[in-house]
Motif scaffolding. Structure first.
Motif, PDB file in Angstrom:
ATOM      1  N   VAL A 419       0.839  -1.201   0.000  1.00 26.33           N
ATOM      2  CA  VAL A 419       0.000   0.000   0.000  1.00 26.33           C
ATOM      3  C   VAL A 419       0.875   1.252   0.000  1.00 26.33           C
ATOM      4  O   VAL A 419       0.642   2.197  -0.755  1.00 26.33           O
ATOM      5  CB  VAL A 419      -0.951   0.008   1.215  1.00 26.33           C
ATOM      6  CG1 VAL A 419      -1.658   1.365   1.339  1.00 26.33           C
ATOM      7  CG2 VAL A 419      -1.982  -1.098   1.097  1.00 26.33           C
ATOM      8  N   PHE A 420       1.896   1.257   0.853  1.00 25.29           N
ATOM      9  CA  PHE A 420       2.789   2.418   0.911  1.00 25.29           C
ATOM     10  C   PHE A 420       3.508   2.615  -0.417  1.00 25.29           C
ATOM     11  O   PHE A 420       3.646   3.744  -0.896  1.00 25.29           O
ATOM     12  CB  PHE A 420       3.790   2.268   2.060  1.00 25.29           C
ATOM     13  CG  PHE A 420       3.371   3.014   3.291  1.00 25.29           C
ATOM     14  CD1 PHE A 420       3.970   4.206   3.653  1.00 25.29           C
ATOM     15  CD2 PHE A 420       2.337   2.532   4.082  1.00 25.29           C
ATOM     16  CE1 PHE A 420       3.563   4.904   4.773  1.00 25.29           C
ATOM     17  CE2 PHE A 420       1.920   3.224   5.215  1.00 25.29           C
ATOM     18  CZ  PHE A 420       2.536   4.416   5.561  1.00 25.29           C
ATOM     19  N   HIS A 421       3.983   1.542  -1.014  1.00 24.33           N
ATOM     20  CA  HIS A 421       4.689   1.662  -2.280  1.00 24.33           C
ATOM     21  C   HIS A 421       3.753   2.187  -3.368  1.00 24.33           C
ATOM     22  O   HIS A 421       4.107   3.079  -4.151  1.00 24.33           O
ATOM     23  CB  HIS A 421       5.281   0.315  -2.701  1.00 24.33           C
ATOM     24  CG  HIS A 421       6.195   0.416  -3.893  1.00 24.33           C
ATOM     25  ND1 HIS A 421       5.720   0.502  -5.188  1.00 24.33           N
ATOM     26  CD2 HIS A 421       7.545   0.477  -3.991  1.00 24.33           C
ATOM     27  CE1 HIS A 421       6.734   0.598  -6.026  1.00 24.33           C
ATOM     28  NE2 HIS A 421       7.851   0.590  -5.320  1.00 24.33           N
ATOM     29  N   THR A 422       2.537   1.654  -3.404  1.00 17.22           N
ATOM     30  CA  THR A 422       1.574   2.059  -4.433  1.00 17.22           C
ATOM     31  C   THR A 422       1.247   3.538  -4.341  1.00 17.22           C
ATOM     32  O   THR A 422       1.290   4.267  -5.342  1.00 17.22           O
ATOM     33  CB  THR A 422       0.284   1.228  -4.312  1.00 17.22           C
ATOM     34  OG1 THR A 422       0.584  -0.144  -4.577  1.00 17.22           O
ATOM     35  CG2 THR A 422      -0.777   1.715  -5.286  1.00 17.22           C
ATOM     36  N   PHE A 423       0.914   4.006  -3.136  1.00 17.22           N
ATOM     37  CA  PHE A 423       0.446   5.378  -3.012  1.00 17.22           C
ATOM     38  C   PHE A 423       1.589   6.383  -2.906  1.00 17.22           C
ATOM     39  O   PHE A 423       1.501   7.468  -3.491  1.00 17.22           O
ATOM     40  CB  PHE A 423      -0.536   5.506  -1.839  1.00 17.22           C
ATOM     41  CG  PHE A 423      -1.895   4.966  -2.179  1.00 17.22           C
ATOM     42  CD1 PHE A 423      -2.819   5.743  -2.847  1.00 17.22           C
ATOM     43  CD2 PHE A 423      -2.231   3.652  -1.878  1.00 17.22           C
ATOM     44  CE1 PHE A 423      -4.062   5.236  -3.203  1.00 17.22           C
ATOM     45  CE2 PHE A 423      -3.469   3.129  -2.236  1.00 17.22           C
ATOM     46  CZ  PHE A 423      -4.385   3.926  -2.896  1.00 17.22           C
ATOM     47  N   CYS A 424       2.659   6.057  -2.216  1.00 14.58           N
ATOM     48  CA  CYS A 424       3.779   7.000  -2.112  1.00 14.58           C
ATOM     49  C   CYS A 424       4.501   7.167  -3.442  1.00 14.58           C
ATOM     50  O   CYS A 424       4.777   8.289  -3.876  1.00 14.58           O
ATOM     51  CB  CYS A 424       4.777   6.539  -1.050  1.00 14.58           C
ATOM     52  SG  CYS A 424       4.210   6.753   0.636  1.00 14.58           S
ATOM     53  N   PHE A 425       4.797   6.048  -4.096  1.00 18.13           N
ATOM     54  CA  PHE A 425       5.668   6.083  -5.258  1.00 18.13           C
ATOM     55  C   PHE A 425       4.911   6.037  -6.585  1.00 18.13           C
ATOM     56  O   PHE A 425       5.118   6.889  -7.450  1.00 18.13           O
ATOM     57  CB  PHE A 425       6.686   4.939  -5.185  1.00 18.13           C
ATOM     58  CG  PHE A 425       7.511   4.959  -3.924  1.00 18.13           C
ATOM     59  CD1 PHE A 425       8.131   6.133  -3.503  1.00 18.13           C
ATOM     60  CD2 PHE A 425       7.655   3.833  -3.145  1.00 18.13           C
ATOM     61  CE1 PHE A 425       8.881   6.165  -2.342  1.00 18.13           C
ATOM     62  CE2 PHE A 425       8.402   3.853  -1.985  1.00 18.13           C
ATOM     63  CZ  PHE A 425       9.021   5.028  -1.579  1.00 18.13           C
ATOM     64  N   ASP A 426       4.015   5.064  -6.748  1.00 18.95           N
ATOM     65  CA  ASP A 426       3.337   4.896  -8.038  1.00 18.95           C
ATOM     66  C   ASP A 426       2.331   6.012  -8.313  1.00 18.95           C
ATOM     67  O   ASP A 426       2.232   6.498  -9.452  1.00 18.95           O
ATOM     68  CB  ASP A 426       2.604   3.552  -8.101  1.00 18.95           C
ATOM     69  CG  ASP A 426       3.553   2.369  -8.023  1.00 18.95           C
ATOM     70  OD1 ASP A 426       4.765   2.577  -8.209  1.00 18.95           O
ATOM     71  OD2 ASP A 426       3.083   1.246  -7.767  1.00 18.95           O
ATOM     72  N   ILE A 427       1.572   6.424  -7.294  1.00 17.77           N
ATOM     73  CA  ILE A 427       0.479   7.383  -7.515  1.00 17.77           C
ATOM     74  C   ILE A 427       0.887   8.810  -7.168  1.00 17.77           C
ATOM     75  O   ILE A 427       0.774   9.716  -8.003  1.00 17.77           O
ATOM     76  CB  ILE A 427      -0.780   6.952  -6.731  1.00 17.77           C
ATOM     77  CG1 ILE A 427      -1.316   5.628  -7.299  1.00 17.77           C
ATOM     78  CG2 ILE A 427      -1.857   8.042  -6.791  1.00 17.77           C
ATOM     79  CD1 ILE A 427      -2.466   5.029  -6.516  1.00 17.77           C
TER      80      ILE A 427
END
Length: 494
Positions: A419-427
């Protein structure tokens, strides 16, 4: 499944369910920079706003064609109706080719956007490379009866257009409002009506940037390029047109009029606009001479800056405010953004050091709830500040996990990290910056882990003196060690 995406449509003045014209595909056009000077903080906001939208649409599975133009023909003073082309003026003063000036600042703009971690657009068309398309647009508007030639120039007949359609639907202005806003241009004798705007301008003898046309040598009006290039690359109708709120009138209003006059239908389904960055309550921009360039932010070389700020601090500063709200520059706000960014990045690093427990009281359900909250915020008109607030709430939980005050299952830890990777980095498009604490953690992390293993052995042997010495020496170097029931964790103090 994430809930439906709602976006604020400037045209309807309301949030609308986003429904693309073509299943699985989105066409998006964003007004890019006029390249006669270095990019400043005001340029960063639309770039980051529509990079967020670009990233999120792709994350949702859409194939996005993102077109962002480069205005290298130049803006004329007073809405392209009189004055000297700014790029031509700079070229004349510096004894350069106009395209040399344009290319230099285009390169610098793209480099600044890369440092801000903005994804490059799918297509980056230049106004100077699409003169033929702009001439064709002017011809179509003339043939439709909504333009007229005057002394080698061509003007859009706003009054006639307003009789058949409605001029001002985006900005909410009526024609009288437009007359009031146009009175400063009184004396431009070529126009039938004070409110008319230039589609093509006859070039004066001293004008450097000029092209042949059916009406003589000249250059296109400012508003033509986006209509012509948007139609060329995205079709007669496309999904999203974006830009700063300062472009609503006259630029985007004129774009709508040009499109409807030439093809008898609206070109854009969703108009989206980011609000302004202000300084002491006033819009930041070149025309107000109160701007700070991005390079000055990165180096700290400006009288209003107390320190240098990294590109990710600038990005985080912009994402912490909703894109439709004003954002006031201040050192305190930027310093708070730096602390907030450090907090998020520290939580990401802490996640890799947490030891899961088979009997953990936190499971995948915790991560799923966090994920849904973040999706709900993004689907509510790209509410990045709320996404960040949910991630901050999770940071507190991560700290308690790192301190051993709570436990989490292996599956729960994996889901939380995702979740952290998706929202911090990807989005959100943030990135770990290899400087300061992050760089030191990477460089010395292995050594710290080895020392903590030695300390753990010393504690097991009841060698308290060695255990305390390792802890105290690490603390002196800035590494904070915390004992937990499962061993010890560490982090580099900010």
């Amino acid at each position: 499944m994430t809930p439906p995406l709602f976006v604020y449509n400037t045209l309807s003045r309301s949030k609308e369910l986003f429904k693309p014209l073509h299943e699985g595909r989105v066409g998006m056009y964003v007004c890019g920079p006029t390249v006669y000077g270095d990019a400043h903080l005001g340029h960063a906001r639309p770039a980051i706003t529509f990079d967020l939208l670009f990233r999120y649409l792709q994350h949702l599975g859409y194939k996005v064609r993102y077109v962002r133009n480069i205005t290298d023909v130049g803006h004329l003073e007073h809405d392209a109706d009189e004055g000297e082309d700014k790029i031509a003026k700079k070229a004349r003063l510096e004894q350069l080719e106009p395209m040399e000036v344009a290319q230099y600042y285009t390169n610098r703009f793209n480099h600044a956007m890369e440092r801000l971690n903005c994804l490059p657009p799918s297509i980056e068309p230049h106004a100077s490379g699409h003169i033929i398309e702009q001439i064709r647009l002017v011809q179509e508007i003339l043939e439709a009866g909504y333009a007229y030639e005057s002394n080698g120039s061509v003007y859009f007949d706003v009054v006639k257009y307003n009789e058949d359609f409605k001029y001002g639907i985006l900005s909410g202005r009526n024609l009288e409002d437009v007359y009031d806003a146009s009175r400063e241009l009184d004396g431009v004798g070529e126009k039938r009506n004070q409110v008319d705007f230039a589609l093509w301008k006859k070039a004066a003898p001293e004008h450097i940037m000029r092209w042949p046309s059916p009406w003589g040598e000249g250059f296109p009006g400012w508003h033509c390029e986006c209509t012509a290039m948007g139609r060329k690359y995205l079709g007669e109708e496309f999904d999203i047109h974006g830009g700063g709120m300062d472009l609503v009138f006259p630029h985007h209003e004129c774009e709508i009029a040009q499109a409807v006059a030439s093809q008898k239908k609206q070109m854009v389904h969703y108009w989206m606009h980011n609000n302004m960055i202000t300084i002491a309550g006033k819009k930041m921009g070149k025309s107000y001479n109160n701007f700070i360039t991005l390079e000055q932010f990165f180096t700290g070389q400006h009288e209003l800056l107390e320190q240098a700020y990294t590109p990710m601090t600038i990005r985080f500063f912009i994402l912490q405010a909703h894109y439709r709200s004003t954002l006031d520059f201040g050192n305190e706000a930027l310093q708070a953004s730096k602390k907030g960014l450090d907090r998020l990045m520290d939580a990401v690093r802490q996640l890799s050091r947490i030891t899961p427990s088979a009997q953990g009281n936190l499971t995948e359900e915790y991560a799923a709830t966090l994920e849904q909250k973040c999706y709900d915020a993004m689907n509510d008109d790209l509410n990045s500040p709320i996404v960040i607030s949910h991630l901050f709430d999770a940071c507190r939980t991560i700290n308690t996990l790192a301190d051993g005050k709570e436990s989490i299952t292996a599956a729960g830890l994996e889901a939380l990290a995702k979740v952290f990777h998706t929202f911090c980095f990807d989005i959100l498009g943030l990135a770990q910056e290899e400087n300061g604490n992050a760089q030191r953690e990477v460089a010395f992390g292995g050594a710290v882990d080895l020392l903590l293993e030695m300390r753990s052995k010393a504690k097991a042997d009841k060698d308290w003196a060695t255990s305390d010495k390792i802890r105290d020496n690490l603390a002196a170097l800035g590494f904070l060690v915390k004992d937990t029931k499962d061993g010890a964790t560490w982090k580099l103090e900010v």
